[in-house]
Design an enzyme around this catalytic site. Structure first.
Site, PDB file in Angstrom:
ATOM      1  N   LYS A  34       1.076  -0.965   0.085  1.00 63.10           N
ATOM      2  CA  LYS A  34       0.080   0.132  -0.052  1.00 63.10           C
ATOM      3  C   LYS A  34       1.031   1.169  -0.008  1.00 63.10           C
ATOM      4  O   LYS A  34       2.193   1.145   0.205  1.00 63.10           O
ATOM      5  CB  LYS A  34      -1.099  -0.156   1.141  1.00 63.10           C
ATOM      6  N   ARG A 136     -11.162  -0.333  14.605  1.00 64.62           N
ATOM      7  CA  ARG A 136     -11.149   0.184  13.301  1.00 64.62           C
ATOM      8  C   ARG A 136     -11.986  -0.541  12.561  1.00 64.62           C
ATOM      9  O   ARG A 136     -13.128  -0.103  12.195  1.00 64.62           O
ATOM     10  CB  ARG A 136      -9.825   0.447  13.027  1.00 64.62           C
ATOM     11  N   TYR A 265      16.049  29.893   8.962  1.00 68.45           N
ATOM     12  CA  TYR A 265      14.800  30.632   9.297  1.00 68.45           C
ATOM     13  C   TYR A 265      14.628  30.500  10.846  1.00 68.45           C
ATOM     14  O   TYR A 265      15.074  29.411  11.333  1.00 68.45           O
ATOM     15  CB  TYR A 265      13.706  29.744   8.673  1.00 68.45           C
ATOM     16  N   MET A 313      12.323  24.175   2.517  1.00 68.24           N
ATOM     17  CA  MET A 313      11.808  23.578   1.864  1.00 68.24           C
ATOM     18  C   MET A 313      12.675  22.810   1.158  1.00 68.24           C
ATOM     19  O   MET A 313      12.450  21.651   0.710  1.00 68.24           O
ATOM     20  CB  MET A 313      10.986  24.518   0.893  1.00 68.24           C
TER      21      MET A 313
HETATM   22  C1  LIG Z   1      -0.496  -2.130   6.390  1.00 66.28           C
HETATM   23  C2  LIG Z   1      -1.015  -3.307   6.962  1.00 66.28           C
HETATM   24  C3  LIG Z   1      -0.155  -4.384   7.252  1.00 66.28           C
HETATM   25  C4  LIG Z   1       1.245  -4.322   7.482  1.00 66.28           C
HETATM   26  O1  LIG Z   1       1.647  -3.655   8.527  1.00 66.28           O
HETATM   27  P1  LIG Z   1       3.266  -3.611   8.933  1.00 66.28           P
HETATM   28  O2  LIG Z   1       3.404  -3.092  10.362  1.00 66.28           O
HETATM   29  O3  LIG Z   1       3.788  -2.547   7.982  1.00 66.28           O
HETATM   30  O4  LIG Z   1       3.848  -4.948   8.672  1.00 66.28           O
HETATM   31  C5  LIG Z   1      -0.732  -5.514   7.531  1.00 66.28           C
HETATM   32  N1  LIG Z   1      -2.174  -5.563   7.747  1.00 66.28           N
HETATM   33  C6  LIG Z   1      -3.095  -4.699   7.272  1.00 66.28           C
HETATM   34  C7  LIG Z   1      -4.536  -4.829   7.592  1.00 66.28           C
HETATM   35  C8  LIG Z   1      -2.527  -3.533   6.962  1.00 66.28           C
HETATM   36  O5  LIG Z   1      -3.255  -2.468   6.753  1.00 66.28           O
END
Ligand SMILES: *Cc1c(COP(=O)(O)O)cnc(C)c1O
Length: 370
Positions: A34, A136, A265, A313
């Protein structure tokens, strides 16, 4: 000359880390990609893992991209579909889905009643999500059997796993107030016991893979560990994960300061004595965290030193007083090989995950293939 800010993706490291995940759990492992492969690029991760058991993500368009790259194996949408339109894409590309809420079952039912041409498609492979205490996504354990039956009543579905997600698998010690892995396993077992048929199980994320190897899975889910990050800055995880991303740039200017001179800055940093400052072509618009404090570690010419002054930046400023060969053109590593991303993250009050995901489009990408 192009700007020297470069993110190098180390494909052999991803391969190495995936093999560690596989060796830790005696199950198949979803490579979690993801957020554009945690910022490493879908294409890069696919290139590194052409023989993965499967890829899991949350973005439907990137799932389609993965098919276009030539991946024919399993793909899982970790949050399932978001609307009716996703369903035809999922069918067309043979993508597996998590179902976490009643509205998704309703949508499936409606879709089967009205739009599906059952004869032409294969069963939708479903992973039914249990809410074991994270609150969740997922059905509470007492609602799982009902959701399971409602799904089975649809034609052409196959329920592959019962799945859940840990809230605190990265904690070696659990505070009495936290939801422990054991609490969550108990909740999961009550849900699993309530359904008659046998399904597979998918529980472990990176933290659980690394710290709770005894947990049984049919499919584990490895995210951060693939990229060589640790699940939490506090976890002491010593399994020789290799960093998959190095963010680097160069010094493009040098300043000589007298005692009392200020930098950048807000004049946040003041020289306590005469010093040399290297100005590096990398800033928050490249993904370097703006909240990084004075003293955040950084490598110049392979030597560890400190970032000083407010991050701007396009530029950061670093102390090169004690690195005599540092000069214009000297290589600088913000994180990656030689400097763990988790360490940098802790100086910016964040986690490695956020830094990886935050590298921006203007940074040139280099794939290191061997
Ligand atoms: C992102 C995600 C993972 C992976 O988690 P990590 O801590 O990066 O290994 C596993 N399961 C679900 C449902 C996720 O959304």
């Amino acid at each position: 000359m192009p700007r020297p800010a470069i993110v190098t993706i180390h494909l052999p490291a991803i391969r190495h880390n995936y093999a560690i995940a596989q060796s830790k759990v005696q199950s198949k492992v979803w490579a979690v990609i993801k957020a554009n492969g945690y910022g490493h690029g879908i294409e890069a991760v696919f290139k590194a893992l052409p023989h993965a058991d499967g890829f899991a993500l949350v973005e439907v368009d990137n799932a389609v991209q993965l098919r276009a790259l030539g991946w024919c194996g399993p793909i899982l949408l970790l949050q399932g579909f978001f609307d009716r339109m996703d369903l035809s894409v999922i069918i067309k590309h043979n993508i597996e889905v998590v179902v976490h809420s009643d509205w998704q079952i309703e949508l499936l039912k409606h879709w089967y009643d009205n739009e599906a041409r059952l004869e032409t498609h294969h069963p939708i492979r479903i992973h039914l999500k249990v809410n074991t205490g994270m609150n969740r996504l997922g059905f509470s354990p007492d609602k799982v059997a009902q959701a399971y039956q409602a799904l089975l009543a649809l034609k052409k579905v196959e329920i592959v796993t019962l799945t859940a997600h840990f809230a605190n698998a990265d904690q070696a010690q659990i505070d009495a107030l936290e939801v422990s892995v054991l609490d969550q396993l108990r909740q999961f077992e009550s849900a699993h016991g309530a359904i008659k048929q046998k399904t597979g199980v998918s529980l472990s994320n990176s933290a659980a893979i690394l710290l709770h190897g005894a947990i049984q899975n049919d499919w584990a889910r490895a995210g951060i560990m693939l990229y060589g990050g640790t699940p939490s800055n506090s976890a002491s995880i010593d399994v020789y994960l290799q960093p998959a991303m190095t963010l680097s740039s160069e010094i493009i200017a040098v300043q000589t300061l007298q005692k009392g001179d200020k930098v950048g800055y807000g004049s946040r940093f003041m020289a306590e004595e005469a010093m040399q400052i290297g100005v590096v072509a990398c800033g928050y618009a490249d993904g370097y965290p703006r909240h990084a404090i004075d003293g955040t570690p950084i490598l110049v010419e392979g030597v560890r030193t400190r970032m000083v002054g407010r991050v701007s930046m396009d530029l950061i400023t670093v102390d090169i007083t004690h690195i005599p060969n540092a000069q214009i053109g000297s290589p600088v590593v913000m994180w990656g090989k030689g400097l763990p991303i988790d360490e940098v993250a802790s100086y910016a009050d964040t986690i490695g995950y956020e830094l990886m995901c935050g590298v921006t489009k203007r940074v040139r990408v280099l794939l290191e293939e061997a």
